[in-house]
Design a protein around this motif. Structure first.
Motif, PDB file in Angstrom:
ATOM      1  N   SER A   4      -7.741   6.927   6.012  1.00  0.00           N
ATOM      2  CA  SER A   4      -7.514   7.116   7.440  1.00  0.00           C
ATOM      3  C   SER A   4      -7.689   8.605   7.726  1.00  0.00           C
ATOM      4  O   SER A   4      -8.260   9.315   6.905  1.00  0.00           O
ATOM      5  N   THR A  56       0.854  -1.190   0.000  1.00  0.00           N
ATOM      6  CA  THR A  56       0.000   0.000   0.000  1.00  0.00           C
ATOM      7  C   THR A  56       0.885   1.233   0.000  1.00  0.00           C
ATOM      8  O   THR A  56       1.738   1.394   0.889  1.00  0.00           O
ATOM      9  N   ARG A 111      -3.254   4.756  -0.072  1.00  0.00           N
ATOM     10  CA  ARG A 111      -3.881   5.245   1.161  1.00  0.00           C
ATOM     11  C   ARG A 111      -3.998   6.758   1.130  1.00  0.00           C
ATOM     12  O   ARG A 111      -3.043   7.460   0.789  1.00  0.00           O
ATOM     13  N   ILE A 164      -7.570   2.787   0.591  1.00  0.00           N
ATOM     14  CA  ILE A 164      -7.661   2.763   2.049  1.00  0.00           C
ATOM     15  C   ILE A 164      -7.671   4.205   2.542  1.00  0.00           C
ATOM     16  O   ILE A 164      -6.890   5.028   2.057  1.00  0.00           O
ATOM     17  N   ASP A 177      -4.858  10.034   3.533  1.00  0.00           N
ATOM     18  CA  ASP A 177      -4.802  10.324   4.966  1.00  0.00           C
ATOM     19  C   ASP A 177      -5.089  11.787   5.293  1.00  0.00           C
ATOM     20  O   ASP A 177      -4.831  12.235   6.405  1.00  0.00           O
TER      21      ASP A 177
END
Length: 447
Positions: free
Chosen positions: A294, A237, A264, A292, A266
């Motif tokens: 976050s 990732t 990812r 993904i 973020d």
């Protein structure tokens, strides 16, 4: 006794309050220390707006029970401070819990008044456990209760078709709390953790790749991505928001190719970014590359991402701090004791706003003909079955005669608790899935 997890091998006897020991000293003086008593753990209410709570930390309590010993170092400390007298020191030197503990199985849903743990032993034996038991259950149940809402917002656990949630909050809490939080998250359906100690102690899957510092370490983003792919393979990732997200996604695909595992995000507007990053990845031929997200996610943010093309969530700060409710506010109260004749008598606290119901309780989750939960039935004066309700009993034996029952600790205990949680939540009415403020999803009835 069972083998304890690595993270709980430290002595636990001094993880307590001063007054637990002075009460034991005074009770030894009065002759009441050896009266058989029952203490119960319960929460008078749920945090504002919560529809249910989740029991978590039971396995850690049982793991810590074996380490609840007063060795020479602990006794020397107590003596040097003059905390207790010689008679109390002698009692503590030989302390071994020899009583019984029953409770809701870990992972079980609880409501206001639910007797989630019941400790029966001499006053001195049971009194000493109060602070340790509450510190574990209040922390872990708070994390689990928040985490359960997050998993629900993600569509349920992956086994039931939901998007995976990964616990990654270790840097946002105390180090021992971090491993406990990772364990509590696993109980309610989080798929993995970033915490390696939790992985070692309880067999929880661990995940992690790289932070922004890794990108900043290198002379260019291309160099950082290439180094990571070389070390971890193209299925890794790649974190793509250190500089320019669009440029980073293009570089990631160029370097890792169509085998790129995930990117990812973020920071920024995660919903908006997820849509155009998905479109960009697809246009580059990377239809299987996952996204993904976050960045301080909680249950409300996860719910807001439900329609976005996101594959999994990394959750940190809000999870390990209980998402606004950092404690379950559970208390440990004496509800029954032996009198001078040897008979068991009910006792209760009547303080305004802090009253407790006397008597050792029984509890039953009342179910309708379709297996749906209708109420929490709690009885002390007569068997709960006599109340005429149908359902399943909630208290199970955890410790008998000082011996921990098998199946509640270690990695097996976490897996068993996770299954109990899935089954328990499946019984609840649909209101349990609502994130808006509201009353407990089912009423608590004392009969």
């Amino acid at each position: 006794m069972c083998t304890m997890a690595a993270s709980t091998a430290l002595p636990t006897a001094l993880l307590t309050d001063h007054y637990e020991l002075t009460m034991v000293q005074a009770a030894l003086r009065s002759g009441a220390a050896h009266r058989r008593c029952t203490f119960e753990v319960f929460a008078r209410r749920l945090p504002a707006g919560r529809r249910y709570g989740v029991v978590a930390g039971t396995g850690r309590v049982l793991e810590g029970l074996e380490q609840f010993r007063f060795g020479q170092a602990e006794l020397d400390f107590l003596e040097s401070r003059g905390i207790v007298d010689d008679a109390a020191l002698d009692f503590l030197a030989g302390y071994r819990f020899s009583g019984d503990i029953a409770g809701y199985a870990e992972g079980e849903v609880y409501l206001p008044g639910s007797p989630v743990l019941q400790v029966t032993a001499s006053f001195a034996e049971a009194c000493l456990l109060e602070t340790f038991v509450l510190s574990v259950l209040n922390h872990d149940s708070a994390v689990a209760s928040a985490g359960s809402r997050m998993v629900m917002a993600a569509g349920g656990p992956p086994a039931l078709g939901g998007r995976p949630c990964v616990e990654m909050g270790s840097r946002r809490t105390q180090e021992r709390s971090a491993t406990a939080a990772a364990r509590a998250a696993a109980v309610v359906g989080f798929a993995a953790t970033s915490n390696l100690e939790a992985g070692r102690s309880w067999g929880i899957p661990t995940l992690g790749t790289a932070a922004h510092a890794f990108t900043l370490l290198h002379d260019s983003e291309e160099e950082a991505f290439a180094a990571q792919v070389e070390a971890l393979g193209p299925g890794t990732t790649l974190l793509v928001d250190t500089y320019d997200v669009e440029a980073a996604v293009r570089k990631a695909v160029q370097i890792a190719g169509r085998e790129l595992g995930a990117v990812r995000l973020d920071s920024g507007d995660l919903v908006e970014q997820a849509f155009w990053v998905r479109k960009l990845l697809d246009s580059l031929g990377n239809r299987e590359t996952k996204i993904i997200v976050s960045s301080d996610l909680d249950e409300h943010a996860i719910a807001g991402l439900a329609a976005a093309p996101v594959n999994s969530y990394g959750v940190g700060t809000r999870l390990v701090t209980g998402s606004g409710a950092p404690t379950a506010s559970m208390v440990y109260k004496l509800v029954q004791r032996e009198d001078d004749t040897g008979a068991q008598v009910s006792v209760e606290k009547v303080s305004p706003g802090k009253a407790s119901a006397g008597g050792a309780k029984q509890a039953l989750r009342s179910l309708d003909d379709h297996g749906n939960a209708e109420a929490e039935i709690i009885a002390a004066s007569a068997p709960v079955a006599d109340a005429g309700y149908m359902g399943r009993t909630l208290l199970v034996p955890l410790v008998v005669g000082g011996e921990v029952k098998p199946g509640f600790t270690g990695a097996d205990g976490v897996q068993r608790a996770a299954q109990r949680h899935r089954d328990s939540v499946a019984e609840l009415p649909v209101d349990a899935h609502r994130l808006s403020d509201g009353d407990p999803v089912i009423p608590t009835l004392f009969v």
